[in-house]
Design an enzyme around this catalytic site. Sequence first.
Site, PDB file in Angstrom:
ATOM      1  N   TYR A   1       1.147  -0.420  -7.445  1.00  0.00           N
ATOM      2  CA  TYR A   1      -0.157  -0.743  -6.842  1.00  0.00           C
ATOM      3  C   TYR A   1      -1.242  -0.700  -7.915  1.00  0.00           C
ATOM      4  CZ  TYR A   1      -4.403  -0.405  -4.059  1.00  0.00           C
ATOM      5  OH  TYR A   1      -5.650  -0.628  -3.538  1.00  0.00           O
TER       6      TYR A   1
ATOM      7  N   TYR B   1       0.842  -1.214   0.000  1.00  0.00           N
ATOM      8  CA  TYR B   1       0.000   0.000   0.000  1.00  0.00           C
ATOM      9  C   TYR B   1       0.874   1.260   0.000  1.00  0.00           C
ATOM     10  CZ  TYR B   1      -3.333  -3.521   1.708  1.00  0.00           C
ATOM     11  OH  TYR B   1      -4.098  -4.658   1.870  1.00  0.00           O
TER      12      TYR B   1
ATOM     13  N   ASP C   1     -13.118  -4.971   2.938  1.00  0.00           N
ATOM     14  CA  ASP C   1     -13.439  -5.314   1.548  1.00  0.00           C
ATOM     15  C   ASP C   1     -14.217  -6.614   1.306  1.00  0.00           C
ATOM     16  OD1 ASP C   1     -11.576  -3.301   1.750  1.00  0.00           O
ATOM     17  OD2 ASP C   1     -10.206  -4.103   0.277  1.00  0.00           O
TER      18      ASP C   1
ATOM     19  N   GLN D   1     -14.169   6.221   2.590  1.00  0.00           N
ATOM     20  CA  GLN D   1     -13.926   5.168   3.591  1.00  0.00           C
ATOM     21  C   GLN D   1     -14.514   5.611   4.918  1.00  0.00           C
ATOM     22  OE1 GLN D   1      -9.722   4.097   3.690  1.00  0.00           O
ATOM     23  NE2 GLN D   1     -10.192   1.981   3.172  1.00  0.00           N
TER      24      GLN D   1
ATOM     25  N   GLU E   1      -0.245  -6.843   8.929  1.00  0.00           N
ATOM     26  CA  GLU E   1      -1.587  -6.350   8.579  1.00  0.00           C
ATOM     27  C   GLU E   1      -2.681  -7.076   9.376  1.00  0.00           C
ATOM     28  OE1 GLU E   1      -2.323  -6.664   4.396  1.00  0.00           O
ATOM     29  OE2 GLU E   1      -4.004  -5.232   4.441  1.00  0.00           O
TER      30      GLU E   1
HETATM   31  C1  DGY Z   1      -6.801  -3.099  -1.400  1.00  0.00           C
HETATM   32  O1  DGY Z   1      -6.119  -2.774  -2.384  1.00  0.00           O
HETATM   33  O2  DGY Z   1      -6.924  -4.262  -1.026  1.00  0.00           O
HETATM   34  C2  DGY Z   1      -7.445  -2.052  -0.599  1.00  0.00           C
HETATM   35  O3  DGY Z   1      -8.096  -2.596   0.518  1.00  0.00           O
HETATM   36  C3  DGY Z   1      -8.386  -1.208  -1.372  1.00  0.00           C
HETATM   37  O4  DGY Z   1      -8.695  -0.112  -0.554  1.00  0.00           O
END
Ligand code: DGY
Length: 447
Positions: free
Chosen positions: A91, A39, A178, A116, A418
Amino acid sequence: MSVPDSPTPADAGALREEARRLLAANDTGSFIKPSLGQYPHQWNWDTAFIAIGLRHLDRVRARDEVRTLLRGQWGDGMVPHILYPDGASDYFPTPEYWQGDGVEGAPPFPTSGLTQPPLLATAVRRLHDDAPDRDASLAFVEEVYAKLLAWHRWLHAARDPDATGLVAIVHPWESGTDNAPRFAPAMEAIVEPTPPPYVRADGAHVRLEERPLPRDYDRYMHLIGLFRSWRWSAEAIYDGSPFLVQDVLFNAITHRAESDLAALARDLGEPTEELDAWREASAAAFESRLWDGASGRYLDLDLRAGRWLTEDSFVTLAPLFGGIPTPERARELVARHLGDPERFAPGEAANGVRTRYLVPTHAKGSERFEPRRYWCGPVWMNVNWLLVQGLRAYGMDDRADAIVRDSLELVRRSGFVEYYDPRDGTPCGSRSFSWSAALTVDLLEVG
Ligand code: DGY
């Protein structure tokens, strides 16, 4: 390895120092990335969690995190879920994929077109409440208050045009959770997704067994494809999105944030009537629209299907963070869900799944429980933190202490990652994860 029940000062000092180093390593100079590999841009609720912890290490810099996020605000008040101030990286979605260029009110650098959970006002209140430099702090609140209020006005106007009292999300990414199994029926209703061409990039950084499935991604991109074809018109999206959900977690955070905005407004001498009206309406709507008395749970409401999403997840406890249930209901909810080994309590469920750590994000007795896949069951540090805040507000300190103890044990044995397998603490997802570090500092400092 034997782990003390509560950290010794030396142990707490070492954890704090490790967290500080991680946040410094993830610092781009203008914002702190959620993680080094997976990220590399600025995320919305990550920024709020990071600022909450960072204030104990560098309060001035924590204020800058809030400012940099608000630089991405759209003209209509929406604060996007991803900001790409430094352009593309490896990304995906890339900045171009959103096709936000030229959309009225979009900021001068690329962003996503989604939002969000609006935790930022809560972060600003935490930053302000314990600030020793009162004048500088009040000036900071004054600087950001109107922008925060504009975001909340947008949430109510764009995402609750029928004035139900609750705001809707239009994409699972807006929930921050998600691929949570609770969304499965709403996602499966998109029977034949037609995503614009795309290539996932997450497999370069994280084992795909720990990430959302291809069928989820097809639907994520299908929704983005629709929204971009509608030029990100909030009206068209609300009217046409096949995914439209009044999410318990999102609304609990919104309600909490609006209580915090009201406190900030009082410090600034600003009126609070509009905020009070939102809070009153959402408290009533939690009761009339999201509370299922038969199962004793708060449930997300799928507005397209006109029914509750009934999978058993941690979100039934999220209203405690909002301060929504009565004290009696809060105690019942906690005893019935957090205290039940079929769901979230340590121990063995009837299906043989044995967990050790609080709090699995999906009930382990459910067929959809997957202990290492993203939002399908692992322990997340931000969820633990939200639940600790809620439990403390209701005076359930023993329950909160147990979650703090498990959280600290997890970061000691597996690092600031994470998410964590609730059975044995195995580290999952992205490594060097900023909010896990920042929230550990907050748990050590405030508990
Ligand atoms: C991802 O890329 O998995 C994120 O959670 C999107 O916000």
